[in-house]
Design a protein around this motif. Structure first.
Motif, short mmCIF file in Angstrom:
data_model
loop_
_atom_site.label_atom_id
_atom_site.label_comp_id
_atom_site.label_asym_id
_atom_site.label_seq_id
_atom_site.Cartn_x
_atom_site.Cartn_y
_atom_site.Cartn_z
N LYS A 186 0.83 -1.21 0.00
CA LYS A 186 0.00 0.00 0.00
C LYS A 186 0.86 1.25 0.00
CE LYS A 186 -3.92 -2.10 2.38
NZ LYS A 186 -4.69 -2.14 3.64
N THR A 187 1.96 1.22 0.75
CA THR A 187 2.87 2.36 0.78
C THR A 187 3.51 2.57 -0.59
OG1 THR A 187 3.36 2.04 3.12
CG2 THR A 187 4.98 3.28 1.83
N ILE A 188 3.99 1.49 -1.21
CA ILE A 188 4.61 1.59 -2.54
C ILE A 188 3.59 2.08 -3.56
CG2 ILE A 188 5.75 0.31 -4.40
CD1 ILE A 188 7.43 0.74 -1.78
N GLU A 189 2.39 1.53 -3.51
CA GLU A 189 1.33 1.95 -4.42
C GLU A 189 1.00 3.43 -4.26
OE1 GLU A 189 -2.89 0.13 -6.01
OE2 GLU A 189 -2.32 -0.22 -3.92
N ARG A 190 0.96 3.89 -3.01
CA ARG A 190 0.70 5.31 -2.75
C ARG A 190 1.85 6.18 -3.28
NH1 ARG A 190 -0.91 4.53 1.96
NH2 ARG A 190 1.07 4.70 3.06
N LEU A 191 3.09 5.74 -3.10
CA LEU A 191 4.23 6.48 -3.63
C LEU A 191 4.19 6.54 -5.16
CD1 LEU A 191 6.99 5.17 -1.22
CD2 LEU A 191 6.14 7.53 -1.37
N ILE A 192 3.74 5.47 -5.78
CA ILE A 192 3.58 5.46 -7.24
C ILE A 192 2.47 6.42 -7.65
CG2 ILE A 192 2.85 4.05 -9.21
CD1 ILE A 192 4.32 1.68 -7.75
N SER A 193 1.35 6.37 -6.96
CA SER A 193 0.23 7.27 -7.26
C SER A 193 0.62 8.73 -7.13
CB SER A 193 -0.96 6.98 -6.35
OG SER A 193 -1.49 5.73 -6.62
N ASN A 194 1.49 9.00 -6.16
CA ASN A 194 1.96 10.38 -5.94
C ASN A 194 3.19 10.72 -6.77
OD1 ASN A 194 -0.06 10.88 -4.07
ND2 ASN A 194 1.16 10.11 -2.36
N ARG A 195 3.56 9.84 -7.68
CA ARG A 195 4.68 10.05 -8.59
C ARG A 195 6.02 10.21 -7.87
NH1 ARG A 195 0.63 13.06 -9.66
NH2 ARG A 195 1.66 15.02 -9.22
N MET A 196 6.15 9.59 -6.72
CA MET A 196 7.41 9.61 -5.98
C MET A 196 8.32 8.46 -6.42
SD MET A 196 7.06 12.27 -4.13
CE MET A 196 8.42 12.15 -3.00
N ILE A 197 7.71 7.36 -6.82
CA ILE A 197 8.44 6.21 -7.36
C ILE A 197 7.81 5.91 -8.72
CG2 ILE A 197 8.95 3.75 -7.13
CD1 ILE A 197 8.69 4.06 -4.13
N ASN A 198 8.63 5.72 -9.72
CA ASN A 198 8.12 5.46 -11.07
C ASN A 198 8.86 4.34 -11.79
OD1 ASN A 198 6.21 7.70 -11.25
ND2 ASN A 198 8.04 8.97 -11.11
N ALA A 199 9.76 3.64 -11.12
CA ALA A 199 10.70 2.78 -11.83
C ALA A 199 10.56 1.29 -11.50
CB ALA A 199 12.12 3.23 -11.53
N THR A 200 11.01 0.49 -12.44
CA THR A 200 11.07 -0.96 -12.27
C THR A 200 12.47 -1.45 -12.60
OG1 THR A 200 10.41 -1.38 -14.56
CG2 THR A 200 8.65 -1.30 -12.92
N SER A 201 12.70 -2.69 -12.24
CA SER A 201 13.96 -3.34 -12.58
C SER A 201 13.67 -4.81 -12.81
CB SER A 201 14.96 -3.17 -11.43
OG SER A 201 16.19 -3.77 -11.75
N ALA A 202 14.32 -5.37 -13.79
CA ALA A 202 14.13 -6.78 -14.12
C ALA A 202 15.41 -7.55 -13.80
CB ALA A 202 13.81 -6.94 -15.60
N ARG A 203 15.25 -8.70 -13.18
CA ARG A 203 16.38 -9.62 -13.02
C ARG A 203 16.20 -10.69 -14.08
NH1 ARG A 203 17.33 -12.64 -7.48
NH2 ARG A 203 16.25 -10.74 -6.87
N TRP A 204 17.26 -10.93 -14.83
CA TRP A 204 17.20 -11.87 -15.93
C TRP A 204 18.48 -12.67 -16.01
CZ3 TRP A 204 20.95 -10.39 -19.47
CH2 TRP A 204 21.35 -9.05 -19.44
#
Length: 184
Positions: A73-91
């Motif tokens: 919920k915290t991460i989702e809220r940070l995304i909604s507020n445009r504080m976090i926007n990034a992803t990373s893939a392990r491959w």
């Protein structure tokens, strides 16, 4: 809430010096257990799952649905507020070529085929374009442009108070959002 992210943006090298061929992704292993982690932390429960992972416009993209844990919920809220926007893939590379500089030092790999292992929401991605994505209204054009995050009218550049209710600011705001939504 389900949010679309660009997971890997294309052929250019990432911050680790690695290049991945977009047509070389093997998604089967990941799709069998499509968990989304916070910052690659395997020792804590996932914060979500990928409901769709696909290649779209030569980019690896994922639709992520978040769990109802406090961290998620915290991460989702940070995304909604445009504080976090990034992803990373392990491959894991399946077939690759070692990249070297002019002195012969290894600078990374060019992965021709790779298996997706996991996805994470992160603060800083190795791939600078691995960001929250936006599709236009007909679902065909994908972009990670920060300009797509306009939520409030900008301050008017001609007003000393920077009023947001000024006609110029409102007109600019409406025009930008119309273009970004694919309006003619």
């Amino acid at each position: 809430m389900t949010t679309t992210f660009i997971v890997r943006s294309g052929p250019g090298p990432d911050a680790n010096g690695n290049i991945t061929d977009m047509e070389g992704w093997d998604l089967a292993r990941y799709q069998a257990n499509p968990v989304v982690l916070w910052d690659h932390q395997e020792s804590i429960p996932p914060i979500g799952k990928a409901t769709r992972v696909a290649i779209h416009q030569a980019q690896l993209v994922a639709d992520i649905e978040f769990t109802d844990t406090e961290l998620a919920k915290t991460i989702e809220r940070l995304i909604s507020n445009r504080m976090i926007n990034a992803t990373s893939a392990r491959w894991l590379p399946i077939t690759w070529t070692t990249l070297r500089d002019e002195k012969g030092w290894t600078t990374g790999i060019h992965s021709h085929q790779q298996a997706l292992i996991e996805l994470s929401i992160v603060n800083i991605p190795a791939d600078p374009a691995a960001l929250r994505a936006h599709l236009n209204t007909n679902g065909t054009t994908l972009s990670a442009s920060p300009a797509l995050y306009i939520t409030d009218p900008p301050p008017c550049p001609t007003c000393t108070q920077g009023r947001q209710d000024h006609k110029y600011a409102i007109a600019l705001f409406e025009a930008l959002n119309g273009v970004l939504r694919g309006a003619p």
